[in-house]
Design a protein around this motif. Sequence first.
Motif, PDB file in Angstrom:
ATOM      1  N   ARG A 233       0.849  -1.182   0.000  1.00 31.68           N
ATOM      2  CA  ARG A 233       0.000   0.000   0.000  1.00 31.68           C
ATOM      3  C   ARG A 233       0.882   1.228   0.000  1.00 31.68           C
TER       4      ARG A 233
ATOM      5  N   VAL B 210     -11.432 -12.309  14.962  1.00 26.64           N
ATOM      6  CA  VAL B 210     -12.405 -11.969  13.920  1.00 26.64           C
ATOM      7  C   VAL B 210     -12.731 -13.209  13.089  1.00 26.64           C
TER       8      VAL B 210
ATOM      9  N   TYR C 126     -18.202  -7.720  14.477  1.00 24.86           N
ATOM     10  CA  TYR C 126     -17.352  -7.438  13.323  1.00 24.86           C
ATOM     11  C   TYR C 126     -16.803  -8.744  12.748  1.00 24.86           C
TER      12      TYR C 126
ATOM     13  N   ASP D 141     -18.821   5.936  12.093  1.00 21.71           N
ATOM     14  CA  ASP D 141     -17.845   4.931  11.694  1.00 21.71           C
ATOM     15  C   ASP D 141     -16.832   5.529  10.733  1.00 21.71           C
TER      16      ASP D 141
ATOM     17  N   ARG E 258     -12.565   7.037  10.776  1.00 21.52           N
ATOM     18  CA  ARG E 258     -11.359   7.298  11.558  1.00 21.52           C
ATOM     19  C   ARG E 258     -11.223   8.776  11.879  1.00 21.52           C
TER      20      ARG E 258
ATOM     21  N   LYS F 223     -16.645   0.922  23.439  1.00 21.38           N
ATOM     22  CA  LYS F 223     -17.359  -0.063  22.621  1.00 21.38           C
ATOM     23  C   LYS F 223     -18.504  -0.796  23.325  1.00 21.38           C
TER      24      LYS F 223
ATOM     25  N   TYR G 276     -21.844   1.345  15.128  1.00 19.87           N
ATOM     26  CA  TYR G 276     -21.191   2.425  14.397  1.00 19.87           C
ATOM     27  C   TYR G 276     -21.988   2.656  13.116  1.00 19.87           C
TER      28      TYR G 276
ATOM     29  N   GLU H 193      -1.824   9.034   7.690  1.00 22.13           N
ATOM     30  CA  GLU H 193      -3.120   8.526   7.259  1.00 22.13           C
ATOM     31  C   GLU H 193      -3.150   7.007   7.324  1.00 22.13           C
ATOM     32  N   ALA H 194      -2.034   6.374   6.905  1.00 20.54           N
ATOM     33  CA  ALA H 194      -1.946   4.907   6.955  1.00 20.54           C
ATOM     34  C   ALA H 194      -2.017   4.419   8.395  1.00 20.54           C
TER      35      ALA H 194
ATOM     36  N   ASN I 167      -5.538   4.742   9.731  1.00 21.86           N
ATOM     37  CA  ASN I 167      -6.344   3.652   9.190  1.00 21.86           C
ATOM     38  C   ASN I 167      -6.159   2.374   9.985  1.00 21.86           C
ATOM     39  N   ARG I 168      -4.886   2.055  10.261  1.00 21.05           N
ATOM     40  CA  ARG I 168      -4.600   0.810  10.984  1.00 21.05           C
ATOM     41  C   ARG I 168      -5.194   0.846  12.379  1.00 21.05           C
TER      42      ARG I 168
ATOM     43  N   GLN J 283      -8.874   0.477  12.353  1.00 19.05           N
ATOM     44  CA  GLN J 283      -9.187  -0.921  12.090  1.00 19.05           C
ATOM     45  C   GLN J 283      -9.104  -1.745  13.375  1.00 19.05           C
ATOM     46  N   GLU J 284      -8.091  -1.426  14.186  1.00 15.42           N
ATOM     47  CA  GLU J 284      -7.926  -2.174  15.439  1.00 15.42           C
ATOM     48  C   GLU J 284      -9.055  -1.870  16.420  1.00 15.42           C
TER      49      GLU J 284
ATOM     50  N   LYS K 171     -12.088  -1.256  15.468  1.00 15.39           N
ATOM     51  CA  LYS K 171     -13.249  -1.984  14.962  1.00 15.39           C
ATOM     52  C   LYS K 171     -13.192  -3.486  15.255  1.00 15.39           C
ATOM     53  N   ILE K 172     -12.009  -4.088  15.162  1.00 17.04           N
ATOM     54  CA  ILE K 172     -11.952  -5.536  15.395  1.00 17.04           C
ATOM     55  C   ILE K 172     -11.889  -5.877  16.874  1.00 17.04           C
ATOM     56  N   GLY K 173     -11.552  -4.909  17.715  1.00 16.07           N
ATOM     57  CA  GLY K 173     -11.307  -5.155  19.143  1.00 16.07           C
ATOM     58  C   GLY K 173     -12.520  -5.703  19.872  1.00 16.07           C
TER      59      GLY K 173
END
Lengths: 296, 350
Positions: A53, A79, A249, B169, B171, B205, B211, B337-338, B341-342, B345-346, B348-350
């Motif tokens: 990326r 997940v 999720y 939802d 970042r 959460k 979200y 920005e990267a 994003n990461r 993402q963490e 959201k999956i947490g």
Amino acid sequence: MSMLKKIDPALSWLIGGRRQTASQLLLLPASAWLACFMLAPIALLFVVSFAQRGDYGAISWTFTLKNYARSIDPRYFPVLMRSALYASTTTAVCLALGYPLAYFISFYVDKHKNLLLLLLMLPLWTSCTVEIYAWIIILGREGLINSLLTQIGLIDEPLRLLNRPFAVLIGLIHTYFPFMVLPLYSSLEKLPKAYIEASKDLGGGPWATLWRVTFPLTLPGVFAGCMLTFIPCMGDFLMAEFLGGPSTYLVGNLIQNQFLTAQDWPFGSSLSVLLIAVMMAGLYLQQTLEKKHASW
Amino acid sequence: MLTRRAFVKSGLSVLVLPNLLAACSKKEETGVVNFFNWSQYIGKRTLETFKQSSGIRVQYSLYGDEDEMFSKLRTGIQGYDLIVATDYMLPKLKALNLIDPMPHDRLQNMGNLDPTFQSPDFDPNLDHTVPYLWGTTGIAYNRRYIKKTPDSWWNLWDKSLSGKISMLDNRRDGLSCALLMLNLPIDSSDPRHLNRAKELLLEQKPVLKHYTSTTDENALVSQDVWLAMGWNGDVVRAAADNANLDFTVPKEGSFIWTDFLCLVHGSKRRTEALLLIDHILKADVAAEIVNSIIFATPNLKARPLIAPSIAGDDRIFPDALTMKRLRFYALLSGEAEALWNRVWQEVKIG
């Protein structure tokens, strides 16, 4: 009329017998379709999964295995487990509800078989969005279930049904139920009824007949139904997105987010490739088992 | 409760709605322009008046989620001439060469714009954009259940309201809010800062219902949600369906976002797109848009033409005191920005 006469010999050549050229010609449209719209995209995913990326989501074409390393990062393990749990629960519930239904349609319904099958497939004709919003209306705080229960005085406070694992499961089961019932039904239909009579003649009661004759003979249908339910469930993200909450999720959401939100296509691709590989392994296993079963 | 908006905003697909009104109008059609915009984000008559004055028909397409729009442009779907994009999308759109520079000399009505919006961080000197509408992120709440006006972001962490709270939802809003609450720089690219923000969001959460990609209007109206992070105009509009709904900017401060009109790279109908932009920049057209969808306009000349009930609503046009607590979103480097994003993402999956 003359046109038809000209076409007729060609047509009978095509479908007439076991000519190799003819069979290849017949396969051509479907093969071309699969090559363009299935194999090519998967090949592309495979290639992108080894890229990196770049800034703001651009794909930079430098070979890396980092995406795969990240895909099997233990962080994402829950997940995957959660998805497997939702998919297997959905499959189990669909089987438990679907087998009796398929059995009923196959053995007890005479006249209206086609009507019942049509009703079963009806949900597949509706847009998925409409179905999801219907569930939101039914399960909502001021939804159908809650207003009913409040009105008959069973509850004082509305139950929280929406945005929970329960709602996601309901959505999944509702969507994938026909995929379970149809193969079950077709394998029950194919079952020679004489076997059942033979079992009864030999003194087998209804339960013994079901467990020792009918069910084992319909196992290919059971396998097929389970696979047709489990595999799309593993990739589903809509139900979790709209009926689920923060704790539902799934791997489908993770992949979708890489392509849409995070713009990390290489990571999304590696996740997809791994998921496809796991599914293929599962399908291979199923086929081996089925062959073994057939040779019993 | 089940509005068309619910379907359009579902984010499942971009609905391409030919502009029926314009199609019915009798005037000779001299051209077409493809406009790709947020759903519920244009005046009731804007496209019709454009057709009447220019003869150009607008083929209007909608999106309910900006990432969806970005992905469409990125995957090379052809044909869009003009898009609306939010400030934080601009660096991405520019980096991937998806939008073209804006020829200001071909726009007669640029002078109508408020100087405050003439040089945003995301696009200095408006080289690539024309500001379209702006708004604020804050807390939407239901007065029937929330008796005391929520004055802090911490209200969205209230355990006693578990299951009644929803969060945006994305970042940008999520992490910026957490950084603000922790008193950390809102443009941070320090992994330790973002890690603390993540911990805070993970703490939240369990109390969240879900979200949502845009303001949780439907759940707010149906009272499934009592408190939500949302955008001002959406909440004020939703209040038409549920009078208990209100909007507030927390004391820790919050953000102003701006949406911009951008020319899609490689578009063949440049003249038509520029005519449409110029039309939208007219004072009366800009005012009509605000009167329809209740978001604030950067068009200074349009202000006197806006309905007094909207112009005087400090939730839409914040007063000077509130303005002090509001700031523009931070511009993030590609690297930051990267990382954002990461981290998101963490969460959201947490």
